[in-house]
Write a protein that holds these residues in place. Structure first.
Motif, PDB file in Angstrom:
ATOM      1  N   GLU A  15       1.072  -1.312  -0.001  1.00 20.18           N
ATOM      2  CA  GLU A  15      -0.046   0.094   0.315  1.00 20.18           C
ATOM      3  C   GLU A  15       0.824   1.062   0.394  1.00 20.18           C
ATOM      4  O   GLU A  15       0.217   2.358   0.443  1.00 20.18           O
ATOM      5  N   TRP A  16       2.268   1.313  -0.579  1.00 21.78           N
ATOM      6  CA  TRP A  16       3.032   2.509  -0.350  1.00 21.78           C
ATOM      7  C   TRP A  16       2.154   3.406  -1.202  1.00 21.78           C
ATOM      8  O   TRP A  16       2.742   4.781  -1.384  1.00 21.78           O
ATOM      9  N   GLU A  17       1.646   3.330  -1.963  1.00 18.85           N
ATOM     10  CA  GLU A  17       1.295   4.367  -2.453  1.00 18.85           C
ATOM     11  C   GLU A  17      -0.100   5.268  -1.595  1.00 18.85           C
ATOM     12  O   GLU A  17      -0.064   6.163  -2.281  1.00 18.85           O
ATOM     13  N   VAL A  18      -0.376   4.275  -1.312  1.00 16.70           N
ATOM     14  CA  VAL A  18      -1.958   5.648  -0.655  1.00 16.70           C
ATOM     15  C   VAL A  18      -0.355   5.797   0.764  1.00 16.70           C
ATOM     16  O   VAL A  18      -0.968   7.113   0.964  1.00 16.70           O
ATOM     17  N   PHE A  19       0.468   5.786   1.347  1.00 15.41           N
ATOM     18  CA  PHE A  19       1.414   5.919   1.860  1.00 15.41           C
ATOM     19  C   PHE A  19       2.412   7.737   1.131  1.00 15.41           C
ATOM     20  O   PHE A  19       1.628   8.652   2.162  1.00 15.41           O
ATOM     21  N   ARG A  20       2.336   7.160   0.617  1.00 18.22           N
ATOM     22  CA  ARG A  20       3.727   8.293  -0.588  1.00 18.22           C
ATOM     23  C   ARG A  20       1.953   9.498  -0.657  1.00 18.22           C
ATOM     24  O   ARG A  20       1.964  11.105  -0.369  1.00 18.22           O
ATOM     25  N   ARG A  21       0.656   9.687  -1.024  1.00 15.63           N
ATOM     26  CA  ARG A  21      -0.400   9.960  -1.683  1.00 15.63           C
ATOM     27  C   ARG A  21      -0.741  10.905   0.292  1.00 15.63           C
ATOM     28  O   ARG A  21      -0.484  12.310   0.541  1.00 15.63           O
ATOM     29  N   VAL A  22      -0.754  10.225   1.021  1.00 14.87           N
ATOM     30  CA  VAL A  22      -0.939  11.047   2.359  1.00 14.87           C
ATOM     31  C   VAL A  22       0.315  11.719   3.276  1.00 14.87           C
ATOM     32  O   VAL A  22      -0.142  12.831   3.733  1.00 14.87           O
ATOM     33  N   ARG A  23       1.221  10.663   2.308  1.00 15.13           N
ATOM     34  CA  ARG A  23       2.649  11.604   3.170  1.00 15.13           C
ATOM     35  C   ARG A  23       3.001  12.754   2.410  1.00 15.13           C
ATOM     36  O   ARG A  23       3.602  14.274   3.056  1.00 15.13           O
ATOM     37  N   LEU A  24       2.699  13.014   1.032  1.00 18.11           N
ATOM     38  CA  LEU A  24       3.183  14.164   0.530  1.00 18.11           C
ATOM     39  C   LEU A  24       2.017  15.801   0.283  1.00 18.11           C
ATOM     40  O   LEU A  24       2.638  16.323   0.773  1.00 18.11           O
ATOM     41  N   ARG A  25       0.758  15.055   0.763  1.00 21.21           N
ATOM     42  CA  ARG A  25      -0.542  16.318   1.010  1.00 21.21           C
ATOM     43  C   ARG A  25      -0.126  16.550   2.304  1.00 21.21           C
ATOM     44  O   ARG A  25       0.090  17.816   3.210  1.00 21.21           O
ATOM     45  N   ALA A  26       0.534  15.901   3.543  1.00 27.15           N
ATOM     46  CA  ALA A  26       1.022  16.000   5.032  1.00 27.15           C
ATOM     47  C   ALA A  26       2.398  17.528   4.565  1.00 27.15           C
ATOM     48  O   ALA A  26       2.153  18.232   5.150  1.00 27.15           O
ATOM     49  N   GLN A  42       9.097  13.308  -2.616  1.00 30.68           N
ATOM     50  CA  GLN A  42       8.208  13.944  -4.084  1.00 30.68           C
ATOM     51  C   GLN A  42       9.235  12.762  -5.546  1.00 30.68           C
ATOM     52  O   GLN A  42       8.732  12.594  -6.708  1.00 30.68           O
ATOM     53  N   VAL A  43      10.380  13.431  -4.725  1.00 25.42           N
ATOM     54  CA  VAL A  43      11.789  11.955  -5.099  1.00 25.42           C
ATOM     55  C   VAL A  43      11.755  10.585  -5.204  1.00 25.42           C
ATOM     56  O   VAL A  43      12.678   9.587  -6.049  1.00 25.42           O
ATOM     57  N   ARG A  44      11.189  10.649  -4.064  1.00 28.47           N
ATOM     58  CA  ARG A  44      10.803   8.746  -2.988  1.00 28.47           C
ATOM     59  C   ARG A  44      10.327   7.787  -4.190  1.00 28.47           C
ATOM     60  O   ARG A  44       9.376   8.152  -4.940  1.00 28.47           O
ATOM     61  N   THR A  45      10.871   6.707  -4.632  1.00 32.35           N
ATOM     62  CA  THR A  45      11.014   5.738  -5.152  1.00 32.35           C
ATOM     63  C   THR A  45       9.889   4.753  -5.281  1.00 32.35           C
ATOM     64  O   THR A  45       9.781   4.625  -3.623  1.00 32.35           O
ATOM     65  N   GLU A  46       9.701   3.856  -5.923  1.00 28.46           N
ATOM     66  CA  GLU A  46       8.726   3.380  -5.314  1.00 28.46           C
ATOM     67  C   GLU A  46       9.023   1.990  -4.275  1.00 28.46           C
ATOM     68  O   GLU A  46       8.236   1.471  -3.101  1.00 28.46           O
ATOM     69  N   ALA A  47      10.315   1.681  -4.806  1.00 25.70           N
ATOM     70  CA  ALA A  47      11.231   1.142  -3.545  1.00 25.70           C
ATOM     71  C   ALA A  47      11.975   1.673  -2.353  1.00 25.70           C
ATOM     72  O   ALA A  47      11.278   1.049  -1.151  1.00 25.70           O
ATOM     73  N   ASP A  48      11.604   3.134  -2.168  1.00 25.12           N
ATOM     74  CA  ASP A  48      11.861   3.671  -0.905  1.00 25.12           C
ATOM     75  C   ASP A  48      10.636   3.920   0.235  1.00 25.12           C
ATOM     76  O   ASP A  48      11.211   3.413   0.769  1.00 25.12           O
ATOM     77  N   TRP A  49       9.244   3.986  -0.752  1.00 26.82           N
ATOM     78  CA  TRP A  49       8.496   3.624  -0.064  1.00 26.82           C
ATOM     79  C   TRP A  49       7.876   2.844   0.255  1.00 26.82           C
ATOM     80  O   TRP A  49       7.630   2.733   1.647  1.00 26.82           O
ATOM     81  N   ARG A  50       8.234   1.522  -0.064  1.00 24.72           N
ATOM     82  CA  ARG A  50       8.187   0.162   0.513  1.00 24.72           C
ATOM     83  C   ARG A  50       8.798  -0.047   1.436  1.00 24.72           C
ATOM     84  O   ARG A  50       8.547  -0.884   2.888  1.00 24.72           O
TER      85      ARG A  50
END
Length: 162
Positions: A15-26, A42-50
């Motif tokens: 669910e890394w995309e959910v985390f990314r979305r919420v974190r960017l909004r925050a 914003q420049v973090r990769t999918e691997a970074d978020w996972r």
């Protein structure tokens, strides 16, 4: 907002995309209260978020498919216990009890894991955050530091003994 309709859930690495979305909004909403910046996130990769999600318990509050807030709990190998991190509540959910549910999720998760304390930092001037943490039994430790190197804002450490 009816708290009975709020869902608090633990995110998986998938669910890394959910985390990314919420974190960017925050980070866009309240950049002054976080140690990282929107540009860095914003420049973090999918691997970074996972990887971030594999190192912590990241909870998200939501209702009707809309994310309303997030908080993380991360083991602190240097000091022991759990470090409460990345706390944020969407403007439309502030003052509704969502923040209390998120803090409680980390405290319950830490206690279930056998930890004896939870630490956190909050930025100078964030009175609502300090009141929230005091309400949940956190106390200031007397330790302070800069929120981010090169920025003048201080953050203060608090601890909650479980």
């Amino acid at each position: 907002m009816n708290l009975s309709t709020i869902d608090i859930r633990l995110l998986s690495a998938d669910e890394w995309e959910v985390f990314r979305r919420v974190r960017l909004r925050a980070l866009a909403d309240t950049p002054q209260f976080f140690g990282s910046t929107l540009a860095e996130a914003q420049v973090r990769t999918e691997a970074d978020w996972r990887a971030a999600l594999s190192d912590r318990a990241q909870f998200v509050a939501g209702a009707d498919g809309v994310e309303l807030g997030t908080v993380g709990g991360m083991p602190d190998p240097e000091r022991g216990g759990i470090h409460l991190i990345s706390m944020w509540v969407a403007p439309e959910a502030r003052g509704t009890g969502v923040a209390d549910l998120l803090v409680r999720a980390v405290l319950d998760w830490a206690a279930a894991g056998g930890h004896t304390e939870v630490r956190l930092e909050f930025a100078d001037g964030n009175v609502a955050a300090e009141r929230l943490y005091l309400r949940h039994g956190f106390v200031r430790t007397g330790v302070s530091d800069l929120v981010r190197p090169g920025q003048p804002t201080l953050e203060y450490e608090m601890v909650h003994k479980l």
